[in-house]
Design a protein around this motif. Structure first.
Motif, PDB file in Angstrom:
ATOM      1  N   PRO A 180       9.770   5.799   5.859  1.00 37.04           N
ATOM      2  CA  PRO A 180       8.728   5.627   4.852  1.00 37.04           C
ATOM      3  C   PRO A 180       8.371   6.981   4.246  1.00 37.04           C
ATOM      4  CG  PRO A 180       8.171   4.432   6.866  1.00 37.04           C
ATOM      5  CD  PRO A 180       9.341   5.317   7.193  1.00 37.04           C
ATOM      6  N   ALA A 181       8.292   7.023   2.932  1.00 36.78           N
ATOM      7  CA  ALA A 181       7.940   8.283   2.281  1.00 36.78           C
ATOM      8  C   ALA A 181       6.542   8.740   2.684  1.00 36.78           C
ATOM      9  CB  ALA A 181       8.041   8.137   0.766  1.00 36.78           C
ATOM     10  N   ASP A 182       5.660   7.801   3.021  1.00 36.32           N
ATOM     11  CA  ASP A 182       4.339   8.180   3.535  1.00 36.32           C
ATOM     12  C   ASP A 182       4.471   9.126   4.723  1.00 36.32           C
ATOM     13  OD1 ASP A 182       2.621   6.842   1.795  1.00 36.32           O
ATOM     14  OD2 ASP A 182       2.500   5.033   3.035  1.00 36.32           O
ATOM     15  N   ASP A 183       5.390   8.816   5.640  1.00 34.67           N
ATOM     16  CA  ASP A 183       5.565   9.631   6.844  1.00 34.67           C
ATOM     17  C   ASP A 183       6.123  11.009   6.503  1.00 34.67           C
ATOM     18  OD1 ASP A 183       4.712   7.382   8.167  1.00 34.67           O
ATOM     19  OD2 ASP A 183       6.665   6.890   9.040  1.00 34.67           O
ATOM     20  N   ILE A 184       7.065  11.052   5.567  1.00 34.30           N
ATOM     21  CA  ILE A 184       7.656  12.337   5.170  1.00 34.30           C
ATOM     22  C   ILE A 184       6.599  13.227   4.530  1.00 34.30           C
ATOM     23  CG2 ILE A 184       9.371  13.428   3.671  1.00 34.30           C
ATOM     24  CD1 ILE A 184      11.052  10.863   4.000  1.00 34.30           C
ATOM     25  N   LEU A 185       5.794  12.661   3.638  1.00 31.25           N
ATOM     26  CA  LEU A 185       4.763  13.447   2.962  1.00 31.25           C
ATOM     27  C   LEU A 185       3.721  13.955   3.957  1.00 31.25           C
ATOM     28  CD1 LEU A 185       4.320  11.256  -0.228  1.00 31.25           C
ATOM     29  CD2 LEU A 185       5.426  13.489  -0.085  1.00 31.25           C
ATOM     30  N   LYS A 186       3.364  13.119   4.918  1.00 26.72           N
ATOM     31  CA  LYS A 186       2.410  13.550   5.941  1.00 26.72           C
ATOM     32  C   LYS A 186       2.986  14.697   6.759  1.00 26.72           C
ATOM     33  CE  LYS A 186      -0.351  11.777   9.806  1.00 26.72           C
ATOM     34  NZ  LYS A 186      -0.667  10.568  10.631  1.00 26.72           N
ATOM     35  N   GLU A 187       4.282  14.625   7.039  1.00 30.44           N
ATOM     36  CA  GLU A 187       4.962  15.658   7.839  1.00 30.44           C
ATOM     37  C   GLU A 187       4.894  17.022   7.167  1.00 30.44           C
ATOM     38  OE1 GLU A 187       9.593  16.300   8.606  1.00 30.44           O
ATOM     39  OE2 GLU A 187       8.803  14.540   9.647  1.00 30.44           O
ATOM     40  N   VAL A 188       4.917  17.055   5.828  1.00 32.10           N
ATOM     41  CA  VAL A 188       4.880  18.334   5.106  1.00 32.10           C
ATOM     42  C   VAL A 188       3.496  18.601   4.510  1.00 32.10           C
ATOM     43  CG1 VAL A 188       7.348  18.394   4.617  1.00 32.10           C
ATOM     44  CG2 VAL A 188       5.827  17.220   3.027  1.00 32.10           C
ATOM     45  N   ASN A 189       2.490  17.927   5.065  1.00 32.59           N
ATOM     46  CA  ASN A 189       1.088  18.159   4.699  1.00 32.59           C
ATOM     47  C   ASN A 189       0.793  17.910   3.217  1.00 32.59           C
ATOM     48  OD1 ASN A 189       0.316  19.032   7.363  1.00 32.59           O
ATOM     49  ND2 ASN A 189       1.373  20.963   6.942  1.00 32.59           N
ATOM     50  N   VAL A 190       1.389  16.838   2.696  1.00 34.28           N
ATOM     51  CA  VAL A 190       1.093  16.421   1.326  1.00 34.28           C
ATOM     52  C   VAL A 190       0.237  15.166   1.388  1.00 34.28           C
ATOM     53  CG1 VAL A 190       2.066  15.461  -0.792  1.00 34.28           C
ATOM     54  CG2 VAL A 190       3.144  17.439   0.292  1.00 34.28           C
ATOM     55  N   GLY A 191      -0.902  15.196   0.721  1.00 31.21           N
ATOM     56  CA  GLY A 191      -1.774  14.033   0.636  1.00 31.21           C
ATOM     57  C   GLY A 191      -1.533  13.299  -0.666  1.00 31.21           C
ATOM     58  N   PRO A 192      -2.490  13.361  -1.594  1.00 25.16           N
ATOM     59  CA  PRO A 192      -2.291  12.720  -2.899  1.00 25.16           C
ATOM     60  C   PRO A 192      -1.153  13.382  -3.670  1.00 25.16           C
ATOM     61  CG  PRO A 192      -4.610  13.212  -2.514  1.00 25.16           C
ATOM     62  CD  PRO A 192      -3.845  13.919  -1.445  1.00 25.16           C
ATOM     63  N   VAL A 193      -0.455  12.589  -4.463  1.00 20.81           N
ATOM     64  CA  VAL A 193       0.580  13.119  -5.354  1.00 20.81           C
ATOM     65  C   VAL A 193       0.215  12.738  -6.785  1.00 20.81           C
ATOM     66  CG1 VAL A 193       2.369  13.006  -3.596  1.00 20.81           C
ATOM     67  CG2 VAL A 193       2.059  11.087  -5.133  1.00 20.81           C
ATOM     68  N   ASP A 194       0.758  13.482  -7.727  1.00 22.56           N
ATOM     69  CA  ASP A 194       0.450  13.263  -9.137  1.00 22.56           C
ATOM     70  C   ASP A 194       1.526  12.477  -9.866  1.00 22.56           C
ATOM     71  OD1 ASP A 194      -2.003  15.026  -9.290  1.00 22.56           O
ATOM     72  OD2 ASP A 194      -0.524  16.482  -8.584  1.00 22.56           O
ATOM     73  N   PHE A 195       2.779  12.608  -9.405  1.00 22.14           N
ATOM     74  CA  PHE A 195       3.890  11.973 -10.121  1.00 22.14           C
ATOM     75  C   PHE A 195       4.949  11.552  -9.116  1.00 22.14           C
ATOM     76  CE2 PHE A 195       7.676  11.558 -12.658  1.00 22.14           C
ATOM     77  CZ  PHE A 195       7.233  11.154 -13.913  1.00 22.14           C
ATOM     78  N   ILE A 196       5.406  10.305  -9.229  1.00 22.73           N
ATOM     79  CA  ILE A 196       6.483   9.793  -8.392  1.00 22.73           C
ATOM     80  C   ILE A 196       7.565   9.233  -9.294  1.00 22.73           C
ATOM     81  CG2 ILE A 196       7.188   8.121  -6.632  1.00 22.73           C
ATOM     82  CD1 ILE A 196       4.286   8.093  -5.642  1.00 22.73           C
ATOM     83  N   LYS A 197       8.804   9.664  -9.067  1.00 17.08           N
ATOM     84  CA  LYS A 197       9.961   9.089  -9.763  1.00 17.08           C
ATOM     85  C   LYS A 197      10.837   8.396  -8.727  1.00 17.08           C
ATOM     86  CE  LYS A 197      14.538   9.790 -10.223  1.00 17.08           C
ATOM     87  NZ  LYS A 197      15.519  10.436  -9.338  1.00 17.08           N
ATOM     88  N   ILE A 198      11.206   7.121  -9.009  1.00 16.59           N
ATOM     89  CA  ILE A 198      12.033   6.346  -8.087  1.00 16.59           C
ATOM     90  C   ILE A 198      13.205   5.751  -8.845  1.00 16.59           C
ATOM     91  CG2 ILE A 198      12.107   4.501  -6.370  1.00 16.59           C
ATOM     92  CD1 ILE A 198       9.061   4.600  -6.242  1.00 16.59           C
TER      93      ILE A 198
END
Length: 289
Positions: A180-198
């Protein structure tokens, strides 16, 4: 004619002829792909970004070389990104949007790039190194709704068409890690994001399920996602449910036109009906306050 058309425009016209006509018949497609592979340079410049090309991929890297790759999407991304933003690139391939984003958000911003294909990831890392921005974290990983080992099916001529479901038994396969990308972002100390491209060839619904925490806490989010109804179904999802899920996350949805303009989505059934078979489009979701 050559005297009336600029060299840049002539190259675009030639590329459009190649991709629209020569790549359709099977015998010509193989010859054209072989020729494009021979022509590909090591890298190209797009604006102030360097993109390292995959010499074995005549489609994505070929389109980047000829300057015809995703013009509408590029125009939108360039308008949407600003200094200091945090960006998530899911399905980064060789790093085209990663490089554009890294330059646009600058040293005060941050880019997280995910790419499961080992070959594409090799060129993604080279692209990141070539731009020397220092604000990118890259993971050789697929985004999904749960952590698992998954089979990535590899397209012979288009690494952008790799899929996490089987399109054809003849396609080669590689085992990749999915998280889950949620887990990856948490691992690198990223909370809210401004832009997601999928862009994951129909696997978008699973990606979104693994991003629910991030989407929920990102109050100024813009989402750009490929929308391919057949691909969503082939991956086990439902196109209308996917759109409704995005809407339920308080994202106001628009269709992105080939010119990079936004048209508000008011009829999900119509959008799905207009994109049958191989037809796809891009949708943009924006948080509304």
């Amino acid at each position: 004619l050559c005297g009336m058309v600029s060299p840049a425009r002539l190259r675009v016209m030639l590329a459009e002829f190649v991709y629209c006509y020569l790549l359709r018949p099977w015998p010509l497609r193989q010859l054209t792909n072989w020729t494009i592979r021979k022509l590909l340079p090591k890298s190209v410049r797009r604006g102030d970004s360097t993109i390292v090309l995959n010499p074995r991929d005549p489609v994505v890297s070929g389109a980047l070389f000829f300057g015809v790759y995703e013009k509408g999407e590029t125009a939108f991304v360039q308008r949407a990104l600003r200094s200091g933003m945090t960006v998530l690139d899911v399905g980064a391939n060789v790093g085209y949007y990663t490089a554009l984003a890294a330059r646009r958000v600058g040293p005060s911003g941050r880019v997280i790039a995910l790419e499961p294909d080992p070959e594409s990831f090799e060129y993604l890392e080279q692209t990141i190194a070539a731009n020397e921005v220092g604000n990118v974290d890259a993971f050789q990983c697929a985004a999904a709704d749960h952590e698992a080992k998954m089979t990535l099916h590899i397209s012979k001529d288009n690494r952008g068409d790799n899929r996490l479901y089987e399109p054809d038994p003849k396609w080669s396969k590689v085992t990749v890690t999915a998280r889950p990308a949620d887990d990856i972002l948490k691992e690198v100390n990223v909370g809210p994001v401004d832009f997601i491209k999928i862009d994951v060839q129909g696997f978008e619904a699973s990606v979104i399920k693994g991003l629910q925490n991030t989407i929920g806490q990102s109050e100024e989010l813009t989402l750009l996602a490929e929308f391919w109804p057949k691909g969503l179904r082939d991956a086990g999802g439902d196109p209308k449910e996917f759109l409704e899920c995005l809407r339920d996350h308080d994202l106001q949805l628009h269709e992105l036109t080939p010119k990079g303009e936004l048209v508000e989505l008011t009829d999900f059934d119509d959008l799905i009906a207009r994109h049958k078979g191989r037809r796809y489009t891009n949708i943009v979701g924006r948080k509304t306050k």
